[in-house]
Design a protein around this motif. Structure first.
Motif, PDB file in Angstrom:
ATOM      1  N   ILE A  24       0.869  -1.188   0.000  1.00  0.00           N
ATOM      2  CA  ILE A  24       0.000   0.000   0.000  1.00  0.00           C
ATOM      3  C   ILE A  24       0.896   1.226   0.000  1.00  0.00           C
ATOM      4  CG2 ILE A  24      -1.830   1.249   1.212  1.00  0.00           C
ATOM      5  CD1 ILE A  24      -2.418  -1.426   2.679  1.00  0.00           C
ATOM      6  N   ASP A  25       0.886   1.920  -1.102  1.00  0.00           N
ATOM      7  CA  ASP A  25       1.717   3.114  -1.138  1.00  0.00           C
ATOM      8  C   ASP A  25       1.181   4.152  -0.139  1.00  0.00           C
ATOM      9  OD1 ASP A  25       3.914   4.432  -3.059  1.00  0.00           O
ATOM     10  OD2 ASP A  25       2.484   5.951  -2.336  1.00  0.00           O
ATOM     11  N   ALA A  26       2.079   4.799   0.523  1.00  0.00           N
ATOM     12  CA  ALA A  26       1.665   5.786   1.543  1.00  0.00           C
ATOM     13  C   ALA A  26       0.733   6.831   0.945  1.00  0.00           C
ATOM     14  CB  ALA A  26       2.892   6.440   2.156  1.00  0.00           C
ATOM     15  N   GLU A  27       0.933   7.147  -0.338  1.00  0.00           N
ATOM     16  CA  GLU A  27       0.043   8.140  -0.952  1.00  0.00           C
ATOM     17  C   GLU A  27      -1.396   7.653  -0.969  1.00  0.00           C
ATOM     18  OE1 GLU A  27       0.695  11.312  -1.767  1.00  0.00           O
ATOM     19  OE2 GLU A  27       2.550  10.796  -0.701  1.00  0.00           O
ATOM     20  N   GLU A  28      -1.589   6.329  -1.121  1.00  0.00           N
ATOM     21  CA  GLU A  28      -2.953   5.763  -1.061  1.00  0.00           C
ATOM     22  C   GLU A  28      -3.535   5.934   0.336  1.00  0.00           C
ATOM     23  OE1 GLU A  28      -3.589   1.823  -3.014  1.00  0.00           O
ATOM     24  OE2 GLU A  28      -1.387   1.836  -3.043  1.00  0.00           O
ATOM     25  N   LEU A  29      -2.657   5.785   1.319  1.00  0.00           N
ATOM     26  CA  LEU A  29      -3.122   5.861   2.710  1.00  0.00           C
ATOM     27  C   LEU A  29      -3.665   7.246   3.054  1.00  0.00           C
ATOM     28  CD1 LEU A  29      -3.255   4.065   5.271  1.00  0.00           C
ATOM     29  CD2 LEU A  29      -1.059   5.052   5.947  1.00  0.00           C
ATOM     30  N   ARG A  30      -3.267   8.234   2.268  1.00  0.00           N
ATOM     31  CA  ARG A  30      -3.759   9.588   2.557  1.00  0.00           C
ATOM     32  C   ARG A  30      -5.281   9.675   2.468  1.00  0.00           C
ATOM     33  NH1 ARG A  30       0.201  13.428   2.965  1.00  0.00           N
ATOM     34  NH2 ARG A  30       2.203  12.939   2.011  1.00  0.00           N
ATOM     35  N   ALA A  31      -5.894   8.728   1.758  1.00  0.00           N
ATOM     36  CA  ALA A  31      -7.353   8.725   1.680  1.00  0.00           C
ATOM     37  C   ALA A  31      -7.971   8.580   3.075  1.00  0.00           C
ATOM     38  CB  ALA A  31      -7.829   7.596   0.764  1.00  0.00           C
ATOM     39  N   ALA A  32      -7.223   7.915   3.966  1.00  0.00           N
ATOM     40  CA  ALA A  32      -7.739   7.714   5.330  1.00  0.00           C
ATOM     41  C   ALA A  32      -7.042   8.604   6.348  1.00  0.00           C
ATOM     42  CB  ALA A  32      -7.561   6.245   5.727  1.00  0.00           C
ATOM     43  N   ASP A  33      -5.863   9.051   6.026  1.00  0.00           N
ATOM     44  CA  ASP A  33      -5.067   9.835   6.978  1.00  0.00           C
ATOM     45  C   ASP A  33      -4.273  10.842   6.153  1.00  0.00           C
ATOM     46  OD1 ASP A  33      -3.430  10.844   8.906  1.00  0.00           O
ATOM     47  OD2 ASP A  33      -2.538   8.942   9.515  1.00  0.00           O
ATOM     48  N   CYS A  34      -4.897  11.988   5.892  1.00  0.00           N
ATOM     49  CA  CYS A  34      -4.390  12.889   4.864  1.00  0.00           C
ATOM     50  C   CYS A  34      -2.973  13.369   5.151  1.00  0.00           C
ATOM     51  CB  CYS A  34      -5.341  14.058   4.659  1.00  0.00           C
ATOM     52  SG  CYS A  34      -5.566  15.058   6.118  1.00  0.00           S
ATOM     53  N   ASP A  35      -2.599  13.496   6.406  1.00  0.00           N
ATOM     54  CA  ASP A  35      -1.254  13.970   6.732  1.00  0.00           C
ATOM     55  C   ASP A  35      -0.292  12.824   7.030  1.00  0.00           C
ATOM     56  OD1 ASP A  35      -2.058  16.629   6.513  1.00  0.00           O
ATOM     57  OD2 ASP A  35      -2.856  16.594   8.564  1.00  0.00           O
ATOM     58  N   LEU A  36      -0.757  11.604   6.896  1.00  0.00           N
ATOM     59  CA  LEU A  36       0.056  10.411   7.204  1.00  0.00           C
ATOM     60  C   LEU A  36       0.641  10.455   8.615  1.00  0.00           C
ATOM     61  CD1 LEU A  36       1.913   9.878   3.789  1.00  0.00           C
ATOM     62  CD2 LEU A  36      -0.160   8.773   4.632  1.00  0.00           C
ATOM     63  N   ARG A  37      -0.133  11.057   9.525  1.00  0.00           N
ATOM     64  CA  ARG A  37       0.356  11.141  10.909  1.00  0.00           C
ATOM     65  C   ARG A  37       0.443   9.765  11.563  1.00  0.00           C
ATOM     66  NH1 ARG A  37      -0.538  16.081  13.840  1.00  0.00           N
ATOM     67  NH2 ARG A  37      -1.832  15.038  15.384  1.00  0.00           N
ATOM     68  N   SER A  38      -0.295   8.801  11.021  1.00  0.00           N
ATOM     69  CA  SER A  38      -0.235   7.448  11.593  1.00  0.00           C
ATOM     70  C   SER A  38       1.153   6.844  11.456  1.00  0.00           C
ATOM     71  CB  SER A  38      -1.254   6.542  10.895  1.00  0.00           C
ATOM     72  OG  SER A  38      -2.561   6.980  11.141  1.00  0.00           O
ATOM     73  N   LEU A  39       1.934   7.328  10.492  1.00  0.00           N
ATOM     74  CA  LEU A  39       3.263   6.753  10.248  1.00  0.00           C
ATOM     75  C   LEU A  39       4.351   7.435  11.060  1.00  0.00           C
ATOM     76  CD1 LEU A  39       3.060   6.326   6.353  1.00  0.00           C
ATOM     77  CD2 LEU A  39       2.429   4.712   8.156  1.00  0.00           C
ATOM     78  N   VAL A  40       3.988   8.447  11.817  1.00  0.00           N
ATOM     79  CA  VAL A  40       4.990   9.181  12.601  1.00  0.00           C
ATOM     80  C   VAL A  40       5.494   8.308  13.756  1.00  0.00           C
ATOM     81  CG1 VAL A  40       5.330  11.131  14.173  1.00  0.00           C
ATOM     82  CG2 VAL A  40       4.060  11.449  12.029  1.00  0.00           C
TER      83      VAL A  40
END
Lengths: 268, 600
Positions: free
Chosen positions: A149-165
């Motif tokens: 799952i590319d991180a850019e796809e994940l932005r659909a659920a977490d627009c700032d990708l804060r989950s990956l911090v």
């Protein structure tokens, strides 16, 4: 970091407790995998603790006992120093698993083994790999069908990708502390204070409903007498900043606001 | 046949002559006025001519029961005392809870009307055979609690007592009447008994009073008891009303230093949380499942039922942040027989007079020893205490020099612990209440705590809200049920009507009971009009209308804002802009016979 990340304080709770609480929003069963002899901070009673029997084997070393302890067909693995896990992001990764064995987020071309969902049936295979000294998670991906799952796809659920911090360095930790929020102070009065066992806590909340939900997660004794499903029960009142009484869970809160919880029975 | 729950008669007692007559209360009166403050108002209005001084021997003192007394319905062991207040010169009704109510009901009467005056300190003895007056010089100077112990030692443990303390004997205008440590507190009705040289009333009854549908009443009682132990009363059970202190402080609604401010810097020191470190015990009134009383030890060894009103009035209002002093002050008010609200309010008034050079012998704000000494002086009517025993309104007139601007009262009754500028629906309720500044006859604060309401806006929505809570309070005070139950009801009036129907055998729709509440509110207003009420009395102290609380402009209420709310209240009730009740409403409510002079 130079110190145990699980016990690092984060706005009134520890990083580990916070991660457990945030993951619990998306799943029913949370397993904490600890190193041998690792001292853990207090955790919600809903979290189960298992021990990795060998130290220093990397993510796969912790993954095996965690998958064995899980009651589900598939389990999310996340690091304890993930202060901004979002339930929508977790749901997104679970939803992408399909028939695969692993669904893993890839950021900047690098797989994130600690933001991935694994079939729990993989535990024996992982044990074998560990016995063979094949400790890198990528070796597992080489062997089993998986979804990237590319991180850019994940932005659909977490627009700032804060989950990956993650808080891998003191600077990252300080940055996370500063970047979190909006922070709201929940103050407890009369019986709500008795139930809460404290006069106030700080919560990260954008709405009244968020504040109530996080207060309920952090202080389970408020459930179900005071808060249920992110709402106050009828015998309670919420007030913002000592001014307005409110009841709309969608009400936006400004950072620095105070939410007062008190009995609806005002007289006496 | 007399409806269930009633005997349909009262005792008319003349203390001057010793004559006692049993008189009938017609069924239609019982149904239209229900009991408690309703029947009490009906009896008072017809038992004494207009214009009497409250201390005139011809003035009446009424004790009124309700149809629920003696039933298993929780909190129903209550009674009302009603008289013309020596503090306000207007109607005053006050409630107390005790087995006294059940014993009196078992004497076969629904009420006592006491007129005249004894030649010497006496006590009234009421039992199944009627009433007699006996000398009671030995009770003089005793606290009501000590008098109660002495009377029961003399008559027997099954007797119940309701009487006055030293403040009542000395005609302190905010003296209480008490029984079993519970007080009919407001308005100085203890001084009315004192003026009749009546130390108190001892009762014991052995009769019964049937209800119409006993099985239904028992089923309702079980259901109500179960609900009374739920979340709707949790605050009262688990913390008590003293929980209000920190809440009100946070809302800028805690009257501090004679209503100059709405927050108190030492609130935490005297909060419920601070009290919890003391060895308290929890108690309840007779026939009550809630158990809201939290009793704390005082430094002098007394056991004190501490409530929010005493805590606020003897604490922040006087600038006192010392826990032990506040508890001791409450203990002294109990022992002397002083209303804690008026006592604290009057001392706070004196403290501000002192600050302004008007009363050099008064204590300063925040002076613990000064507060305690002043309470003793008031009860003894010694020194400046003799002036303050008149209440803040009369004391201000005696002191002069502009002291009136420091007297925080409505109609002469000192304000309770609800900062009007921060709770503006309550401000309206305090202004229009027939009893004066009062938090029990108006529950308008419920509107201030309603989500979506603006508690700092003097808008037209406040009038109907205040009127509704006033009617609801009149219903509960006539039935009589404890207001702490209101959180367990879905519809207070509808459920009350169902209970009244089961007890009496009448079919009482909710609307009929609501109308009875409206009638009782109107009757009190008409009584006051008969005694000289004018529109100017429905107001608030100048300070409230000209200064913001704590100099915070968010908490301000203008005179025009209050007038706008009062106009909306009058309009919602169908009264004239001058606050008078139109003759057609008097007729529709069936009050013409009771107040014929109003229609002349």
């Amino acid at each position: 970091m130079g110190r145990d990340k699980a016990t690092l304080p984060f706005h009134g709770e520890t990083l580990l407790k916070r991660a457990v609480r945030l993951v619990r929003r998306a799943v029913d069963d949370v397993v904490v995998v600890a190193r041998p002899g690792q001292s853990l901070p207090s955790l919600p009673s809903s979290a189960r603790v298992v021990r990795d029997d060998v130290e220093d084997r990397g993510p796969l070393g912790g993954l095996s006992p965690g998958l064995r302890a899980s009651k589900a067909d598939a389990a999310l693995a996340v690091a304890c120093d993930s202060p901004f896990l979002h339930e929508a992001a977790i749901d997104f990764v679970f939803a992408r698993l399909g028939d695969a064995e692993v669904a893993i987020v890839v950021e900047d071309g690098r797989p994130c083994p600690l933001f991935a969902v694994y079939r729990t049936s993989l535990a024996p295979r992982i044990d074998r790999m560990l016995a063979e000294g094949r400790l890198r998670p990528v070796f597992l991906l080489d062997e089993v069908p998986h979804v990237r799952i590319d991180a850019e796809e994940l932005r659909a659920a977490d627009c700032d990708l804060r989950s990956l911090v993650n808080c891998n360095t003191p600077e990252a930790y300080e940055s996370a502390l500063a970047a979190s929020g909006p922070w709201v102070r929940v103050e407890f009065y009369d019986v709500a204070r008795l139930r809460a066992g404290t006069a106030a806590i700080e919560v990260e909340a954008a709405t009244l409903g968020d504040a109530l939900r996080e207060a309920a997660e952090r202080l389970p004794a408020l459930v179900p007498d005071v808060i249920r499903d992110g709402r106050l029960l009828e015998h309670w009142r919420a007030n913002i900043d000592g001014e307005r009484f409110v009841d709309d869970p969608e009400l936006p809160l400004r950072s620095g606001s105070a939410v007062l919880l008190l009995s609806a029975q005002a007289g006496g | 046949m007399t409806p269930g729950g009633y005997h349909g008669r009262y005792l008319d007692i003349d203390l001057t002559t010793g004559r006692v007559a049993a008189r009938r209360i017609p069924d239609d009166v019982l149904r239209r006025f229900v009991g408690g403050v309703g029947i009490g108002t009906w009896l008072l209005a017809q038992s004494a001519p207009a214009g009497l001084d409250p201390f005139d021997p011809r003035a009446a003192f009424v004790v009124a029961l309700s149809p629920l007394v003696g039933t298993p319905l929780t909190t129903s062991a209550k009674f009302a005392v009603v008289a013309k207040s020596p503090l306000t010169d207007r109607l005053c009704d006050a409630l107390a809870s005790d087995r006294f109510a059940i014993e009196l009901k078992h004497c076969g009467v629904d009420a006592l009307v006491i007129r005249g005056a004894c030649r010497e300190r006496s006590m009234l003895i009421v039992d199944d055979r009627g009433a007699t007056v006996e000398p009671a010089a030995d009770l003089a100077g005793l606290s009501s609690a000590d008098a109660e112990t002495q009377v029961r030692a003399r008559l027997g443990a099954s007797w119940r007592w309701f009487g006055i303390g030293p403040a009542g004997e000395r005609l302190v205008r905010f003296a209480t009447c008490s029984g079993d440590g519970r007080h009919a507190g407001r308005g100085g009705l203890g001084a009315v008994l004192g003026s009749k040289r009546l130390q108190g009333i001892a009762v014991r009854g052995t009769g019964t009073c049937a209800v119409a549908d006993a099985a239904r009443v028992v089923a309702m009682a079980k259901d109500l008891s179960a609900r009374s132990l739920g979340p709707g009363t949790a605050k009262y059970r688990e913390v008590g009303t003293i929980a209000n202190l920190l809440v009100f402080n946070r809302l800028n609604a805690l009257p501090t230093r004679n209503f100059r401010e709405g927050t108190f810097e030492d609130a935490e020191l005297i909060s419920a949380e601070a009290m919890r470190t003391l060895p308290s015990v929890r108690k309840s009134c007779a026939a009550c499942t809630i158990g809201c009383e939290h009793v704390f030890p005082s430094p002098s060894g007394a056991q004190v039922r501490l409530e929010y009103e005493g805590l606020f009035a003897l604490g922040p209002l006087c600038g006192i942040g010392d826990r032990d002093t506040v508890i001791e002050a409450a203990a002294r008010c109990d022992a002397h027989g002083l209303d804690v609200i008026s006592a604290g309010g009057t001392v706070a008034f004196a403290m501000e007079c002192r600050e302004n050079g008007l009363l050099p012998d008064a204590p300063r704000f925040g002076d613990p020893a000064g507060l305690l000494a002043m309470l003793d002086a008031i009860a003894a009517r010694k020194g400046v205490g003799d002036v303050l025993a008149e209440g803040s309104r009369r004391a201000a007139a005696l002191i002069g020099g502009g002291a009136e601007r420091f007297a925080m009262h409505v109609k002469g009754l000192e304000l309770p612990g609800y900062e009007p500028r921060a709770l503006q629906a309550m401000a309206l309720g305090l202004a229009v209440s027939s009893r004066g500044a009062d938090h029990n006859r108006s529950g308008a604060y419920e509107e201030d705590f309603r989500p979506g309401a603006d508690r700092t806006s003097a808008d037209d929505s406040k009038g109907p809200a205040a009127a509704r809570t006033e009617v609801q309070a009149a219903v509960l005070d006539s039935l009589i049920l404890c207001k702490f139950l209101r959180g367990v009801f879905t519809d207070v009036v509808a459920e009350s009507a169902a209970m009244l129907s089961a007890v009496t055998g009448w079919d009482v729709p909710a609307e009929e009971l609501r109308l009875a509440g409206d009638r009782i509110v109107a009757a009190r207003k008409l009584y006051n009009a008969r005694e000289g009420w004018t529109r100017a009395e429905d107001s608030l102290p100048d300070r409230i209308l000209t200064e913001s609380s704590g100099s915070d402009p968010r908490f301000a209420l203008s005179r025009s804002g209050l007038d706008r709310m009062i106009a909306s209240y009058y309009m919602s009730k169908g009264w004239t802009p001058a606050g008078e009740i139109p003759p057609e409403i008097v007729r529709d409510l069936g009050l013409t016979d009771l107040f014929p002079e109003i229609l002349r």
